[in-house]
Motif scaffolding. Structure first.
Motif, PDB file in Angstrom:
ATOM      1  N   ASN A  50       0.797  -1.222   0.000  1.00  0.00           N
ATOM      2  CA  ASN A  50       0.000   0.000   0.000  1.00  0.00           C
ATOM      3  C   ASN A  50       0.833   1.277   0.000  1.00  0.00           C
ATOM      4  N   GLU A  51       2.131   1.147   0.029  1.00  0.00           N
ATOM      5  CA  GLU A  51       3.018   2.291  -0.173  1.00  0.00           C
ATOM      6  C   GLU A  51       3.376   2.419  -1.653  1.00  0.00           C
ATOM      7  N   GLY A  52       2.888   1.508  -2.478  1.00  0.00           N
ATOM      8  CA  GLY A  52       3.098   1.592  -3.908  1.00  0.00           C
ATOM      9  C   GLY A  52       4.382   0.965  -4.393  1.00  0.00           C
ATOM     10  N   GLN A  56       1.055   1.332  -8.397  1.00  0.00           N
ATOM     11  CA  GLN A  56      -0.202   1.888  -7.882  1.00  0.00           C
ATOM     12  C   GLN A  56      -1.385   0.925  -8.030  1.00  0.00           C
ATOM     13  N   VAL A  59      -2.100  -1.001  -4.798  1.00  0.00           N
ATOM     14  CA  VAL A  59      -2.534  -0.239  -3.625  1.00  0.00           C
ATOM     15  C   VAL A  59      -4.044  -0.393  -3.465  1.00  0.00           C
ATOM     16  N   TRP A  60      -4.474  -0.911  -2.307  1.00  0.00           N
ATOM     17  CA  TRP A  60      -5.913  -1.034  -2.037  1.00  0.00           C
ATOM     18  C   TRP A  60      -6.303  -0.326  -0.736  1.00  0.00           C
ATOM     19  N   ASP A  61      -5.289   0.074   0.072  1.00  0.00           N
ATOM     20  CA  ASP A  61      -5.550   0.757   1.344  1.00  0.00           C
ATOM     21  C   ASP A  61      -4.450   1.786   1.561  1.00  0.00           C
ATOM     22  N   PRO A  62      -4.542   2.941   0.859  1.00  0.00           N
ATOM     23  CA  PRO A  62      -3.464   3.928   0.940  1.00  0.00           C
ATOM     24  C   PRO A  62      -3.299   4.493   2.356  1.00  0.00           C
ATOM     25  N   PHE A  63      -2.079   5.023   2.589  1.00  0.00           N
ATOM     26  CA  PHE A  63      -1.791   5.659   3.864  1.00  0.00           C
ATOM     27  C   PHE A  63      -2.897   6.643   4.196  1.00  0.00           C
ATOM     28  N   PHE A  65      -3.770   3.904   5.994  1.00  0.00           N
ATOM     29  CA  PHE A  65      -4.142   2.494   6.150  1.00  0.00           C
ATOM     30  C   PHE A  65      -5.391   2.307   7.027  1.00  0.00           C
TER      31      PHE A  65
END
Length: 149
Positions: A50-52, A56, A59-63, A65
């Motif tokens: 999720n930090e890529g 991208q 990423v399913w739960d970006p910061f 989180f």
């Protein structure tokens, strides 16, 4: 002794249902280092993805989180509940054991009194000796600062 142990095991077995076995299994697993390692790996993979790091599209739960936070919070709620269920069962087991210990002590005392009478032993004299021994032991323990032997 074997009779008491068998009775204790019977009572404890009757107290243990399917839900209790599940709670005990979860609590037992949650208290292992394997549980810690799995979670450390899971959090690492989750955060790295999720930090890529893998692009991208991964990423399913970006910061910050939010989904991970919610899942971990729910897990903490359930784990603490399982721990409380297991602790309650442990307290119930200890109560059963205490009751059986008391019963055993009463039986021993009654048998001792009857055997003493049959042998012509004065129970008052024996009790006096017991009180002296207990007083000596208490004095030794308080005088030695509760040190081990």
């Amino acid at each position: 002794m074997a009779l008491r142990l068998r009775r204790e095991q019977d009572v404890l077995a009757r107290m243990r249902g399917t839900e209790d076995r599940i709670a005990d299994a979860i609590t037992t697993f949650a208290g292992t280092m394997l549980f810690v390692y799995i979670h450390a790996a899971w959090f690492t993979v989750w955060i790295v993805c999720n930090e890529g790091v893998f692009g991208q599209d991964a990423v399913w739960d970006p910061f910050p989180f939010g989904l991970l936070t919610m899942i971990v919070s729910l897990e903490a709620i359930f784990l603490s509940t399982f721990v409380m269920v297991s602790q309650n069962r442990q307290a119930a087991r200890e109560n059963v054991r205490a009751d059986l210990d008391f019963e055993t002590n009463v039986r021993s005392e009654v048998w001792s009194i009857h055997m003493g009478r049959a042998l012509g032993v004065d129970p008052t004299e024996v009790e006096h000796k017991v009180q002296e021994a207990l007083a000596e032991n208490r004095a030794r323990m308080s005088g030695s600062g509760h040190s081990s032997r």
